[in-house]
Design a protein around this motif. Structure first.
Motif, PDB file in Angstrom:
ATOM      1  N   SER A  24      23.351  -6.705-115.456  1.00  0.00           N
ATOM      2  CA  SER A  24      24.752  -6.667-115.669  1.00  0.00           C
ATOM      3  C   SER A  24      25.227  -5.480-115.094  1.00  0.00           C
ATOM      4  O   SER A  24      26.101  -5.199-115.021  1.00  0.00           O
TER       5      SER A  24
ATOM      6  N   LYS B 266      35.765  -3.485-126.905  1.00  0.00           N
ATOM      7  CA  LYS B 266      37.081  -4.054-126.670  1.00  0.00           C
ATOM      8  C   LYS B 266      36.978  -4.738-124.998  1.00  0.00           C
ATOM      9  O   LYS B 266      37.420  -5.688-124.725  1.00  0.00           O
ATOM     10  N   GLU B 267      36.362  -3.693-124.107  1.00  0.00           N
ATOM     11  CA  GLU B 267      36.384  -4.324-122.848  1.00  0.00           C
ATOM     12  C   GLU B 267      34.958  -5.296-122.445  1.00  0.00           C
ATOM     13  O   GLU B 267      35.089  -6.092-121.616  1.00  0.00           O
ATOM     14  N   LEU B 268      33.854  -5.091-123.113  1.00  0.00           N
ATOM     15  CA  LEU B 268      32.658  -5.692-122.740  1.00  0.00           C
ATOM     16  C   LEU B 268      32.173  -6.604-123.903  1.00  0.00           C
ATOM     17  O   LEU B 268      31.114  -7.498-123.746  1.00  0.00           O
ATOM     18  N   GLY B 269      32.674  -6.675-125.066  1.00  0.00           N
ATOM     19  CA  GLY B 269      32.252  -7.298-126.200  1.00  0.00           C
ATOM     20  C   GLY B 269      33.104  -8.460-126.490  1.00  0.00           C
ATOM     21  O   GLY B 269      32.808  -9.550-126.524  1.00  0.00           O
ATOM     22  N   LEU B 270      34.225  -8.046-127.209  1.00  0.00           N
ATOM     23  CA  LEU B 270      34.987  -9.301-127.802  1.00  0.00           C
ATOM     24  C   LEU B 270      35.992  -9.834-127.121  1.00  0.00           C
ATOM     25  O   LEU B 270      36.469  -9.381-126.046  1.00  0.00           O
ATOM     26  N   LEU B 271      36.240 -11.205-127.542  1.00  0.00           N
ATOM     27  CA  LEU B 271      37.519 -11.837-127.043  1.00  0.00           C
ATOM     28  C   LEU B 271      38.441 -11.715-128.092  1.00  0.00           C
ATOM     29  O   LEU B 271      38.548 -12.282-128.998  1.00  0.00           O
TER      30      LEU B 271
ATOM     31  N   TYR C  57      41.660 -12.070-128.443  1.00  0.00           N
ATOM     32  CA  TYR C  57      42.640 -12.891-128.894  1.00  0.00           C
ATOM     33  C   TYR C  57      41.949 -14.382-129.400  1.00  0.00           C
ATOM     34  O   TYR C  57      42.696 -15.265-129.429  1.00  0.00           O
TER      35      TYR C  57
ATOM     36  N   ALA D  42      36.999 -18.434-122.747  1.00  0.00           N
ATOM     37  CA  ALA D  42      36.503 -17.019-122.915  1.00  0.00           C
ATOM     38  C   ALA D  42      36.605 -16.330-121.936  1.00  0.00           C
ATOM     39  O   ALA D  42      36.995 -15.329-121.822  1.00  0.00           O
TER      40      ALA D  42
ATOM     41  N   GLY E 258      39.775 -15.058-121.494  1.00  0.00           N
ATOM     42  CA  GLY E 258      40.265 -14.006-122.642  1.00  0.00           C
ATOM     43  C   GLY E 258      39.561 -12.697-122.128  1.00  0.00           C
ATOM     44  O   GLY E 258      40.178 -11.569-122.265  1.00  0.00           O
ATOM     45  N   ASN E 259      38.374 -12.671-121.599  1.00  0.00           N
ATOM     46  CA  ASN E 259      37.663 -11.391-121.416  1.00  0.00           C
ATOM     47  C   ASN E 259      36.718 -11.962-120.471  1.00  0.00           C
ATOM     48  O   ASN E 259      35.501 -12.211-120.929  1.00  0.00           O
TER      49      ASN E 259
ATOM     50  N   ARG F 130      34.469 -10.126-118.360  1.00  0.00           N
ATOM     51  CA  ARG F 130      33.170  -9.293-118.500  1.00  0.00           C
ATOM     52  C   ARG F 130      32.351  -9.585-119.834  1.00  0.00           C
ATOM     53  O   ARG F 130      31.167  -9.671-119.825  1.00  0.00           O
ATOM     54  N   ALA F 131      33.013  -9.700-120.907  1.00  0.00           N
ATOM     55  CA  ALA F 131      32.354 -10.054-121.940  1.00  0.00           C
ATOM     56  C   ALA F 131      31.907 -11.244-122.202  1.00  0.00           C
ATOM     57  O   ALA F 131      30.413 -11.561-122.578  1.00  0.00           O
ATOM     58  N   THR F 132      32.587 -12.356-121.380  1.00  0.00           N
ATOM     59  CA  THR F 132      32.044 -13.630-121.426  1.00  0.00           C
ATOM     60  C   THR F 132      30.729 -13.646-120.374  1.00  0.00           C
ATOM     61  O   THR F 132      29.657 -14.313-120.763  1.00  0.00           O
ATOM     62  N   ARG F 133      30.661 -12.772-119.191  1.00  0.00           N
ATOM     63  CA  ARG F 133      29.432 -12.900-118.596  1.00  0.00           C
ATOM     64  C   ARG F 133      28.453 -12.213-119.081  1.00  0.00           C
ATOM     65  O   ARG F 133      27.189 -12.699-119.283  1.00  0.00           O
ATOM     66  N   LEU F 134      28.677 -11.128-120.121  1.00  0.00           N
ATOM     67  CA  LEU F 134      27.723 -10.634-120.753  1.00  0.00           C
ATOM     68  C   LEU F 134      27.020 -11.232-122.030  1.00  0.00           C
ATOM     69  O   LEU F 134      26.145 -10.960-122.703  1.00  0.00           O
TER      70      LEU F 134
ATOM     71  N   VAL G 244      45.129 -18.439-123.027  1.00  0.00           N
ATOM     72  CA  VAL G 244      45.793 -19.110-124.119  1.00  0.00           C
ATOM     73  C   VAL G 244      46.551 -20.234-123.527  1.00  0.00           C
ATOM     74  O   VAL G 244      47.016 -19.982-122.518  1.00  0.00           O
TER      75      VAL G 244
END
Lengths: 516, 387
Positions: A315, A352-357, A359, B263, B266-267, B269-273, B334
């Motif tokens: 990654s 916030k940037e790489l972990g959570l969705l 919303y 997902a 929504g985000n 990079r988080a989804t890729r990770l 959304v």
């Protein structure tokens, strides 16, 4: 009696739940270089943000006196007008513009809004000569190296008639030769132009070379003051000041039988994504045993996150070399899903940037990588999903009205628990926790340490990356020390101490990097 | 406090439904009852069918945070391709031509998906280029001329009504049958869902409340069925729409792929990770958009009974507007299929209602623009109040 150009008196700055600066006092003499040292999070950057007006007057307590008068800056513009210029660690240059354009950005030589380019060019050449930058002023920033970019930043500062130049980690990205050049330039500016400077650095060798005064910050307070100009100061003295914190029982005890070796990462090498011959990680070797909590200590930018992310499904980085062994067999970690399948999980440092969705609901956040567990033929069994999410929601004691709650409304500690739930649910054998307690309160920290202990008891391997030395010492059985992409030390818990680790990190016998 | 939360939640969920009802009622009055007359409703659905299909395809694209500007050109191109196969070749099977058209749509979608997902070209640019390319290809194929007419069986798709069971003419046996089957299917599936939830020990709505909901939906379906029997029964296009809507609602709400689409928006990079192959998801979303554009092309060309090189001009904007009016977020993550369809219906009703009242196209455009803005502003205010 020398003239004091800057005095910050009893500065107090609070963030919700944290007192970042607690009665900090600092006095900078005119025409000297003043060094500010301390661990990550000691409050150095916060203090400089107060000084430069990033945190406006009124958001902190205390007094800032510059050139004899009290300053009430409401923004960077105002502090710059007074001649206080800060050069950040991450350079604020525009890569697509030329050296000349960058030097005068926001400060254009113009008559009624029309730029006088000839005047700009003449002035730029003059400034570039002062800082020793031999380039065409029209060269684009992205065509010169980091060392030269640093010089452009200084030229930019000089163009604003700087009286106090603040350099935040100016040599962090430079090699030995460039660092030397930069330090000499700072000394030169002091001598020839009567400039006053504040330098923030972790490299004590450099600091002892250039600094007239040294202030040590620890946990938001000024703890020591040295004056190398008039007294003998050693690196050991400074290190002691930086880390002299008492270890308290913030860390729950763990009684786990450590088993045989489970994971081994061998000769792990990673290059940068942008500059393909810049090595980020250089032949790192680490091992983890069953039920063992292993730490990686180091400063920010040491390459720890980059290492972890490159192991977790490539990654980060390019041209990745090296192998990962699990129970003696090589495993595939070439994609995130392969890494997860082979029992690796990575909790990011950047929630916030790489972990959570942010919303989406807690439920969707917990199950995102684990949907296959609750699905048949690609169709989600929502009832099963809710059941599993509820189970981990309670297991990790997330404090929220329910699993349908959006995660952006949660506190940092609860967000972190949601992410932990996500990765524990994926049933990993190796859990990499990157700054697991960053930005969360003491109570939640304790809970997270307990979770780490529970996981170790279940026989999982845990790799903790943390910039807080007490935390590393408090939770880890064994500690690696990483610096500039290499492992430079390894300690068993019994042998480790903050001084020993800090010494390995900051001691100036740096091995030259063969690139840049 | 809890009750308050619930009310707000419902406003967000049903805001657009309420808006649709309000707009429809308003025009019902203004048009002296013409708007909701059985014949006009059928017409409305036929007129807007292809926009609704495009909106269903556009929604996943917007969910992943992208946009597709090329769908209008794809509509023209697929229409032209099918006209080349069918017009003047009475022996060519219509069914095969439709399948080939759909396949061509997917190929075009894959072209966009490749550049966007794998070569990281911004979707705006890739599909803007596609918009020009495929319009050009259409002009080459048709040589700038309108090609017509299509065989009757092809036109059937967009213009016909479900045939009646022999002997029930005037009474519309099939329409009634479909209505009854829908009610039965709905009631059974709701009861089974409730039973499963009870097995898991979840809280379910209490018996009477549940009964009222079932009864209410039953009445709505029954009235709608009755309404259609008063004209010529259910239009074929409504059946197609209904099927597409249920399939895509299912995919987006109930499958892993659907969850990954949300997902990703929504985000990313988080989804890729989290181990999601985000490139593949993006690619598939655009392939699907191509497929839906081809569907719309078939319905549209069948309706106007020709392949027009200028067909589909501006459709992409209608489809995008339908999604936004229906509550999709421009930044991705959304939105719902049902929302996009309702958004499309809001525009359709506005168009139709204003035309009947005699508002000129100039004013129609102004009003539609304002409605789009109002819908998004409503959404943003709703969002910020929640914080």
């Amino acid at each position: 009696m020398e003239h004091i150009v800057l005095e910050m008196q009893n500065i107090v700055k609070e963030f919700p739940g944290v007192r970042a600066l607690d009665n900090v006092n600092i006095r900078v003499r005119e025409n000297t270089i003043h060094a500010l040292v301390g661990e990550n999070g000691a409050g150095k950057s916060t203090l400089m943000k107060v000084l430069s007006g990033v945190y406006p007057y009124g958001s902190y307590e205390g007094k800032v006196l510059f050139a004899g008068e009290e300053c009430r800056f409401r923004g960077i513009k105002e502090s710059e007008k007074k001649g206080i210029v800060i050069i950040h660690q991450e350079l604020a240059l525009i890569p697509q513009l030329s050296i000349m354009e960058n030097i005068f950005l926001g400060n254009e030589r113009a008559v009624k809004g029309v730029i006088n380019w000839e005047e700009c060019r003449r002035k730029a050449l003059e400034l570039m000569e002062t800082v020793g930058l031999k380039e065409n002023p029209g060269t684009l920033i992205n065509q010169i190296g980091v060392g030269k970019q640093q010089l452009v930043e200084i030229a930019k500062a000089l163009s604003k008639d700087v009286k106090l130049l603040i350099l935040d980690e100016p040599t962090a990205a430079l090699n030995d030769e460039e660092s030397q050049k930069l330090l000499n330039l700072i000394l030169h500016l002091k001598k020839e132009f009567g400039m006053t400077g504040i330098i923030i650095s972790h490299k004590l060798g450099e600091i002892l070379k250039v600094a007239d005064d040294i202030t040590v910050l620890r946990d938001g307070s000024t703890v020591e003051f040295f004056c190398p100009g008039t007294e003998e100061v050693t690196e050991d003295q400074i290190i002691k000041g930086m880390v002299g914190r008492e270890l308290t029982n913030l860390y729950p005890a763990r009684d786990v039988e450590i088993g045989p070796q489970r994971f081994e990462i061998r000769d792990w090498t990673v290059y940068s994504e942008e500059y393909r011959d810049q090595k980020f990680i250089d032949k790192v070797n680490i091992t983890l045993k069953k039920g063992e909590v292993v730490g990686i200590a180091g400063l920010m930018g040491a390459g720890r996150t980059e290492f972890a992310m490159s192991v977790f499904g490539r990654s980060f980085g390019s041209r990745i070399q090296g192998t990962v062994y699990k129970d003696g067999k090589e495993i595939d970690v070439s994609t995130v899903s392969a890494a997860i399948k082979n029992g690796i999980a990575y909790l990011t440092e950047d929630r916030k940037e790489l972990g959570l969705l942010l919303y989406e609901s807690i439920r969707n956040n917990i199950t995102l990588p684990n949907l296959a567990q609750v699905s048949g033929k690609g169709v989600i069994n929502e009832n099963e999903e809710v059941k599993v999410a509820e189970e981990y929601f309670h297991k990790l004691n997330v404090k929220a009205p329910g699993i349908q709650q959006q995660t952006n409304n949660l506190s940092g500690g609860n967000q972190q628990k949601v992410l932990l739930a996500r990765w524990i649910l994926s049933q990993p054998d190796l859990l990499i926790l990157d700054e697991p307690t960053r930005g969360i309160d003491v109570g939640a920290k304790y809970e997270i340490y307990n979770i780490i202990n529970d996981l170790a008891r279940e026989g999982k391997c845990i790799l903790v990356i943390s910039s807080e030395l007490p935390e590393v010492l408090g939770v880890c059985d064994r500690i690696y020390v990483m610096k500039e992409g290499s492992i430079v030390g390894e300690f068993l818990k019994e042998d480790a101490s903050q001084e020993k680790i800090m010494k390995v990190i900051v001691q100036s016998d740096r091995r030259g990097r063969d690139e840049c | 406090m809890n009750a308050e939360n619930k009310v707000r939640f419902d406003i967000k969920k049903y805001g657009m439904v309420i808006a649709l009802v309000v707009i429809a009622s308003l025009f019902q009055v203004l048009t002296d009852g013409v708007l909701l007359a059985p014949m006009n409703i059928s017409k409305l659905i036929m007129q807007n069918g292809y926009i609704l299909i495009l909106a269903i395809g556009m929604l996943p694209v917007i969910l992943t945070g992208d946009i597709d500007l090329s769908v209008g050109s794809i509509v023209a191109l697929i229409g032209a391709v099918i006209s080349k196969l069918l017009v003047g070749h009475p022996e060519f099977p219509v069914f095969a031509a439709i399948l080939l058209g759909l396949a061509a749509g997917m190929v075009i979608g894959a072209w966009h998906g490749f550049w966007i997902a794998y070569m990281r070209i911004p979707a705006f640019i890739a599909t803007l280029s596609g918009m020009l390319i495929f319009r050009g290809v259409t002009l080459v194929i048709t040589q700038g001329k309108t090609i017509a007419p299509f065989p009757d069986s092809y036109q059937y798709l967009a213009q016909a009504y479900i045939p009646d069971i022999p002997g029930t003419e005037g009474f519309h046996g099939t329409t009634v049958l479909i209505g009854v089957l829908l009610i039965i299917a709905y009631v059974i599936s709701e009861i089974r869902r409730r039973k499963r939830e009870m097995q898991y020990g979840f809280l379910v709505s209490r018996g009477p409340l549940f009964g009222i909901r079932l009864a209410a939906v039953t009445v709505v379906i029954a009235v709608a069925t009755f309404w259609f029997t008063r004209f010529r029964g259910i239009p074929v296009i409504l059946v197609i729409l209904g099927v597409l809507m249920s399939v895509y609602s299912f995919i987006t709400q109930r499958t892993i792929l659907g969850r990954h689409i949300y997902a990703l928006g929504g985000n990313e990079r988080a989804t890729r990770l989290s181990g999601v192959n985000t490139k593949k998801v993006k690619f598939l979303v655009f392939v699907n958009m191509g497929l839906m554009a081809a569907f719309a092309a078939i319905v549209y060309s069948a309706r106007i009974n020709c392949a027009d090189p200028k067909a589909g001009d501006g459709f992409e904007l209608d489809a995008i507007a339908a999604c936004y009016i229906g509550g999709a977020s421009a930044s991705g993550g959304v939105g719902k299929v049902t929302g996009a369809v309702i958004g499309g219906l809001v525009m359709g009703v506005l168009n139709n209602g204003m035309s009947i009242v005699g508002v000129g196209t100039d004013w129609q455009k102004i009003i539609k623009g304002l409605v789009l803005l109002a819908a998004v502003v409503f959404d943003i205010i709703n969002q910020s109040r929640k914080k």
